[in-house]
Design a protein around this motif. Structure first.
Motif, PDB file in Angstrom:
ATOM      1  N   THR A   1       0.830  -1.202   0.000  1.00 15.70           N
ATOM      2  CA  THR A   1       0.000   0.000   0.000  1.00 15.70           C
ATOM      3  C   THR A   1       0.861   1.248   0.000  1.00 15.70           C
ATOM      4  N   LYS A   2       0.304   2.308  -0.547  1.00 18.14           N
ATOM      5  CA  LYS A   2       0.996   3.593  -0.646  1.00 18.14           C
ATOM      6  C   LYS A   2       0.137   4.672   0.019  1.00 18.14           C
ATOM      7  N   THR A   3       0.806   5.590   0.712  1.00 18.60           N
ATOM      8  CA  THR A   3       0.081   6.685   1.373  1.00 18.60           C
ATOM      9  C   THR A   3      -0.004   7.921   0.489  1.00 18.60           C
ATOM     10  N   LYS A   4       0.851   8.011  -0.511  1.00 13.95           N
ATOM     11  CA  LYS A   4       0.885   9.186  -1.376  1.00 13.95           C
ATOM     12  C   LYS A   4      -0.149   9.066  -2.490  1.00 13.95           C
ATOM     13  N   ASP A   5      -0.910  10.144  -2.737  1.00 18.12           N
ATOM     14  CA  ASP A   5      -1.911  10.140  -3.807  1.00 18.12           C
ATOM     15  C   ASP A   5      -1.246   9.947  -5.170  1.00 18.12           C
ATOM     16  N   LYS A   6      -1.951   9.197  -6.046  1.00 13.92           N
ATOM     17  CA  LYS A   6      -1.493   8.938  -7.407  1.00 13.92           C
ATOM     18  C   LYS A   6      -0.138   8.241  -7.444  1.00 13.92           C
ATOM     19  N   ALA A   7       0.171   7.490  -6.384  1.00 12.83           N
ATOM     20  CA  ALA A   7       1.448   6.771  -6.320  1.00 12.83           C
ATOM     21  C   ALA A   7       1.461   5.599  -7.302  1.00 12.83           C
ATOM     22  N   GLU A   8       2.667   5.173  -7.676  1.00  9.86           N
ATOM     23  CA  GLU A   8       2.848   4.021  -8.544  1.00  9.86           C
ATOM     24  C   GLU A   8       3.867   3.080  -7.917  1.00  9.86           C
ATOM     25  N   PHE A   9       3.881   1.835  -8.372  1.00  5.13           N
ATOM     26  CA  PHE A   9       4.920   0.902  -7.956  1.00  5.13           C
ATOM     27  C   PHE A   9       5.483   0.236  -9.205  1.00  5.13           C
ATOM     28  N   GLY A  10       6.720  -0.278  -9.067  1.00  2.00           N
ATOM     29  CA  GLY A  10       7.399  -0.855 -10.219  1.00  2.00           C
ATOM     30  C   GLY A  10       7.585  -2.350 -10.133  1.00  2.00           C
ATOM     31  N   ASP A  11       8.630  -2.842 -10.822  1.00  2.00           N
ATOM     32  CA  ASP A  11       8.834  -4.281 -10.917  1.00  2.00           C
ATOM     33  C   ASP A  11       9.537  -4.881  -9.701  1.00  2.00           C
ATOM     34  N   THR A  12      10.193  -4.026  -8.893  1.00  2.00           N
ATOM     35  CA  THR A  12      10.940  -4.546  -7.744  1.00  2.00           C
ATOM     36  C   THR A  12      10.034  -5.311  -6.789  1.00  2.00           C
ATOM     37  N   GLU A  13       8.883  -4.702  -6.447  1.00  2.00           N
ATOM     38  CA  GLU A  13       7.952  -5.346  -5.516  1.00  2.00           C
ATOM     39  C   GLU A  13       7.450  -6.683  -6.055  1.00  2.00           C
ATOM     40  N   LEU A  14       7.203  -6.748  -7.365  1.00  2.00           N
ATOM     41  CA  LEU A  14       6.695  -7.983  -7.962  1.00  2.00           C
ATOM     42  C   LEU A  14       7.770  -9.067  -7.994  1.00  2.00           C
ATOM     43  N   LYS A  15       9.013  -8.671  -8.251  1.00  2.00           N
ATOM     44  CA  LYS A  15      10.109  -9.648  -8.229  1.00  2.00           C
ATOM     45  C   LYS A  15      10.270 -10.240  -6.835  1.00  2.00           C
TER      46      LYS A  15
END
Length: 563
Positions: free
Chosen positions: A78-92
């Protein structure tokens, strides 16, 4: 739902409020909300699946589906910042986590290494190692209230057996009827390769035709859910229907047959602007049935050929909002018939409905059918009443997670007795509601707000009351209590005793071995419930000060003879 509705502050305020007592942080609440609204689990099953705590090996929930023989390993970022994104690191990283559960040997290693008691208990309770060893498919589910960036989407193709539910996917799968939305603007349907059937209903005009799937995907608002904002909630998630739809899309040889076994989509528009043999142009439109179809088509867009067509029912409402709402509701009214529906006209349920109305002076509605209009009244569903009677009257709180049995195999045991009257149901319901505040006295909040705990505590209170003859008489005298206007006294007694037993329950829980004590399992055990309830009753009876202040017989005596 809009993607921005999943922003941390907005989501906490509007969706996660009911989960505050069930989980201490945003992530835990989010996982439970997801399991209930996207995976469509019952509240108890959602809580049973959750293992989020320290040393959880990167796992927030484990859900075992014995029907499809699949194990779902769920992780939330989860992210606290509005309109945040996540990348491939978390999925790996999650892919690495998933490998810890792909064999019996690895699961046994996780069990021996982890310090997370919840994870250990879930592995044992679900028989996880044995099921994976027998061939259950292990799948990963990565969920987030943020958007996946391009790197995250690209890596998914290289990471098998991971399904992604980012903010966009969740917004598409959860859509509410209470939103006045849709797309303001124009769009045209390609009917160049289809006959058009017209039907004029007076208030609205309908057209039926086949449209190319690629043409339909040009409608605005598919990705962010705006196109479906008048639709009913579509919490289908990872269902067999949804998977089957996507598999059909991937099979290009089946594209010509698609209209033969697909129900099509319903589109409302305010106005048909122009119409030719080639195209139908509309203004202001919304899809009210077909969100799953269009999102599945969008997900497999690269596989779609010109042969894949969808049946479209286009309805011109001419701005009639009330008509739009009726169409939306009825076109989505496709729920399977349940045992509760079949019992709705049973003479027992009809009698209880009339009795509850009479004894409450028409202030409480005993709901026996889905969709009843009971504006201005407190509503008690017959299913909820059945669970309360099961715990308090039949003394079986350990069965209250099997809600489906209440209106089916247990119906006659619960309701088909002379003692079960509208007064008894109403009195027990009011007493049961007082349990909620007593739960605050339980120190372990996960245990306190697990759904079965309130049924167990109500059962324990009734068991204590029944130790005195005056208490037994009081419980049988609901009609006298209600007609004499002394219901508030009964509720006060019940609530007071519930708080006393809740305090004593803390000592019982502390005495359990933390590693082996799995309340999710024990609360479904008749042996454990009877044993702990007996101890609570005995402890209450031994407390000299409490016996002087709150003698059960004296508390109940006045109400046992109320007229």
């Amino acid at each position: 739902m809009k993607v921005d509705d999943l922003n941390h502050n907005a989501f906490s305020e509007h969706q996660l409020k009911p989960y505050e007592k069930r989980a201490p942080d945003f992530s835990g609440r989010f996982v439970r909300w997801f399991l209930e609204h996207i995976y469509r689990l019952e509240e108890i099953d959602a809580d049973d699946a959750c293992v989020d705590a320290k040393h959880d090996k990167g796992v927030d929930a484990i859900y075992v589906d014995d029907v499809s023989e699949a194990v779902f390993i769920i992780q939330a970022k989860t992210k606290t910042k509005d309109k945040a994104e996540f990348g491939d690191t978390e999925l790996k990283e999650f892919y690495g986590t998933l490998q810890q559960f792909d064999s019996k040997k690895k699961i046994d290693e996780v069990f021996s290494e982890t310090k997370n008691d919840k994870l250990k208990q879930t592995i044992v309770r679900t028989g996880l190692a044995a099921k994976v060893d027998s061939g259950y498919d292990v799948r990963g589910v990565f969920i987030s209230n943020a958007r996946a960036n391009d790197d995250a989407k690209a890596i998914l193709a290289k990471l098998p057996k991971i399904e992604l539910f980012d903010a966009v996917a969740i917004a598409n799968d959860y859509v509410d009827l209470d939103v006045d939305g849709g797309i303001k603007g124009s769009y045209y349907f390609d009917v160049s390769d289809s006959d058009v059937i017209e039907y004029d209903a007076g208030g609205a005009a309908a057209r039926l035709f086949l449209a190319p799937a690629l043409n339909l995907l040009k409608m605005d608002g598919i990705a962010d859910g705006r196109l479906f904002e008048q639709n009913v909630r579509l919490a289908l998630g990872n269902t067999k229907v949804n998977k089957g739809l996507r598999e059909s899309i991937k099979d290009k040889g089946e594209h010509k047959n698609f209209p033969l076994y697909h129900n099509g989509i319903n589109v409302l528009c305010r106005k048909v602007v122009s119409e030719t043999e080639e195209r139908i142009e509309v203004e202001d439109y919304v899809v009210v049935n077909g969100a799953q179809s269009l999102t599945s088509l969008m997900a497999e867009k690269s596989k779609i050929t010109d042969d894949l067509k969808i049946l479209v029912k286009l309805i011109e409402t001419k701005g009639d909002t009330a008509l739009s709402q009726r169409i939306t509701t009825n076109s989505n009214n496709q729920n399977a018939i349940k045992a509760r529906d079949l019992k709705s006209n049973h003479n027992i349920q009809q009698r209880l409905k009339a009795e509850v109305s009479a004894v409450s002076n028409d202030t409480v509605a005993y709901e026996i059918k889905q969709g009843e209009v009971n504006k201005g009244k407190a509503v008690l569903t017959n299913e909820s009443a059945g669970l309360i009677l099961l715990a308090m009257d039949l003394a079986q709180p350990w069965s209250c997670h099997q809600k489906y049995k209440v209106m089916d195999e247990l119906h006659s045991d619960i309701f088909g007795r002379p003692d079960v009257t509208g007064a008894r149901i109403l009195g027990y319901w009011e007493c049961f509601k007082s349990i909620e505040s007593a739960l605050d006295a339980i120190q372990d909040k996960h245990f306190a707000y697990y759904n079965l705990t309130k049924y167990f505590l109500a059962y324990a209170v009734v068991s204590l009351i029944r130790t005195e003859q005056a208490g037994v008489a009081m419980l049988k005298n609901m009609e006298g209590i209600l007609t004499s206007g002394r219901l508030a006294e009964l509720v006060e007694i019940f609530g007071s005793l519930a708080k006393s037993l809740a305090f004593d329950l803390n000592a019982e829980i502390v005495g359990e071995d933390a590693e082996t004590f799995d309340y999710k399992n024990e609360l479904k055990s008749p042996t454990w419930c009877k044993k702990i309830s007996a101890r609570l009753v005995a402890q209450y009876s031994k407390d000299v000060m409490r016996k002087k202040a709150e003698p059960i017989g004296a508390l109940c005596l006045g109400l046992s003879v109320a007229e």
